[in-house]
Design a protein around this motif. Sequence first.
Motif, PDB file in Angstrom:
ATOM      1  N   THR A   3       2.431  -0.671   3.992  1.00 53.98           N
ATOM      2  CA  THR A   3       1.906  -1.969   4.423  1.00 53.98           C
ATOM      3  C   THR A   3       2.022  -2.981   3.279  1.00 53.98           C
ATOM      4  OG1 THR A   3       0.308  -0.868   5.867  1.00 53.98           O
ATOM      5  CG2 THR A   3      -0.107  -3.181   5.326  1.00 53.98           C
ATOM      6  N   ARG A  55       0.848  -1.192   0.000  1.00 51.32           N
ATOM      7  CA  ARG A  55       0.000   0.000   0.000  1.00 51.32           C
ATOM      8  C   ARG A  55       0.882   1.238   0.000  1.00 51.32           C
ATOM      9  NH1 ARG A  55      -4.823   1.130   2.730  1.00 51.32           N
ATOM     10  NH2 ARG A  55      -3.525   2.385   4.124  1.00 51.32           N
ATOM     11  N   TRP A  56       0.258   2.394  -0.288  1.00 49.93           N
ATOM     12  CA  TRP A  56       1.027   3.630  -0.364  1.00 49.93           C
ATOM     13  C   TRP A  56       1.689   3.982   0.968  1.00 49.93           C
ATOM     14  CZ3 TRP A  56       0.235   7.954   2.603  1.00 49.93           C
ATOM     15  CH2 TRP A  56      -0.941   7.966   3.366  1.00 49.93           C
ATOM     16  N   ASP A  57       1.139   3.468   2.088  1.00 53.52           N
ATOM     17  CA  ASP A  57       1.732   3.760   3.397  1.00 53.52           C
ATOM     18  C   ASP A  57       2.815   2.761   3.792  1.00 53.52           C
ATOM     19  OD1 ASP A  57       0.248   1.507   3.939  1.00 53.52           O
ATOM     20  OD2 ASP A  57      -1.022   2.431   5.467  1.00 53.52           O
ATOM     21  N   SER A  71       4.923  11.829  -0.528  1.00 52.48           N
ATOM     22  CA  SER A  71       4.478  11.470   0.826  1.00 52.48           C
ATOM     23  C   SER A  71       4.276   9.966   0.993  1.00 52.48           C
ATOM     24  CB  SER A  71       3.173  12.204   1.156  1.00 52.48           C
ATOM     25  OG  SER A  71       2.131  11.798   0.277  1.00 52.48           O
ATOM     26  N   TRP A  72       4.645   9.187  -0.004  1.00 58.71           N
ATOM     27  CA  TRP A  72       4.467   7.744   0.098  1.00 58.71           C
ATOM     28  C   TRP A  72       5.583   7.151   0.970  1.00 58.71           C
ATOM     29  CZ3 TRP A  72       2.117   4.749  -4.588  1.00 58.71           C
ATOM     30  CH2 TRP A  72       0.946   5.389  -5.009  1.00 58.71           C
ATOM     31  N   HIS A  73       5.498   5.850   1.188  1.00 58.62           N
ATOM     32  CA  HIS A  73       6.387   5.185   2.149  1.00 58.62           C
ATOM     33  C   HIS A  73       7.844   5.232   1.699  1.00 58.62           C
ATOM     34  CE1 HIS A  73       7.204   1.600  -0.314  1.00 58.62           C
ATOM     35  NE2 HIS A  73       5.951   1.648  -0.687  1.00 58.62           N
TER      36      HIS A  73
END
Length: 395
Positions: free
Chosen positions: A82, A78-80, A242-244
């Motif tokens: 995960t 995921r973008w964060d 702003s992504w991981h």
Amino acid sequence: MRPCHAVVVGAGIGGLTAAVALHRRGWRVTVCERAPEPPTTGAGIGLAPNALRALDAIGLDAAHAVGSAVPATMGLRRWDGTWLVREATTDMAARYGMPPIAIARPAFTAALAAALPPAALRYGTAVTGVDDAEGRPVVRTAAGPDLPADLVVAADGIHSPLRRTFFPTHPGLHYIGETAWRCLVEAPELEVTATSETWGRGERVGITPLSDGRLYLYATAVVPAGTRWADPRAELRRRFGSWHDPIPALLERVGRLDAADVLHNDLHDLAAPLPALHHGRIAWLGDAAHAMAPNLGQGGCQAIEDAVVLAHLLPAADTPDTVADRIPTALAAYTAARRARTDAVRVRARRVGRLGAVRNPLAAAARDLAVRATPNRLARRGLDDLFTGFRLPGR
């Protein structure tokens, strides 16, 4: 007796692989490439086990030729940050007999070119057409001279002029709704050991460690066809900054590249399968034959398969008086062997892309939940037909 002569139109991965495979079958080959010189910049390419097996069938060890990067893990995030699905590369190697490898495209094309006689390569030679009316094709070039051939391999890319000429009623290309950025980044201090693709809402980022220590970075976004920005590097930072980790650090390094080093292209696939992968004594392969979205990482791999199967089906060129008569049958067998497989991969790549391009927040959350809940053993089955599906006809 003269050796049979194949003219290959296009010095990309598929065209060069076909030239090497035919050369090793005793054919005389001439590769016509409109670019003035081999590429020195570009993107990376992942060679999946099916492509590596195809290369092995013609005696070409890609890992030995240019080195290889085998990541510790591969997966989807995921973008964060995960992980939605992740698998150790050692497990993939155990299942498929070898791990996928990743290399820079210029290095790979250089290795293929090195396996050919220097005189076979003609850069700065634009093909303007092929006359196939008299049974033995004649390739017309902008600067001349014309090149008589026993076989023409149309590896002239996604916008293939030869495809448009010989299949004039085909609908051509289909815009899949996404644009893509690609570049190579130097960042050894980040110690990236995983190959990953990250999904957001209508946006994606991929990171692949390459054999030369660089990282292949790509990103996609759902936008109208033809959308362009004054500075693609700034647009990448705006969309994905702003992504991981390590995406922000990689984008900071992208900002130091020349703008020309960031490739930006809209993504297309073929709107429908070609009625055949040959016409007369011309054979199409790779993007010219079955352009597909990059979502499965199989575009280059299928081009390699095409090239190796085509050369395998064509007779060895040590008895040219009978070889010429057998070429039409061999090309019909090539269409029969490759058309269904490549079109199935094309369709599947489009479907996977639709999942990654989901923009609705609720739909994207449901998609991520479904992917994360899918057992690894089921996900592996989805790769089995891709990675184990290469077969040489008759073997």
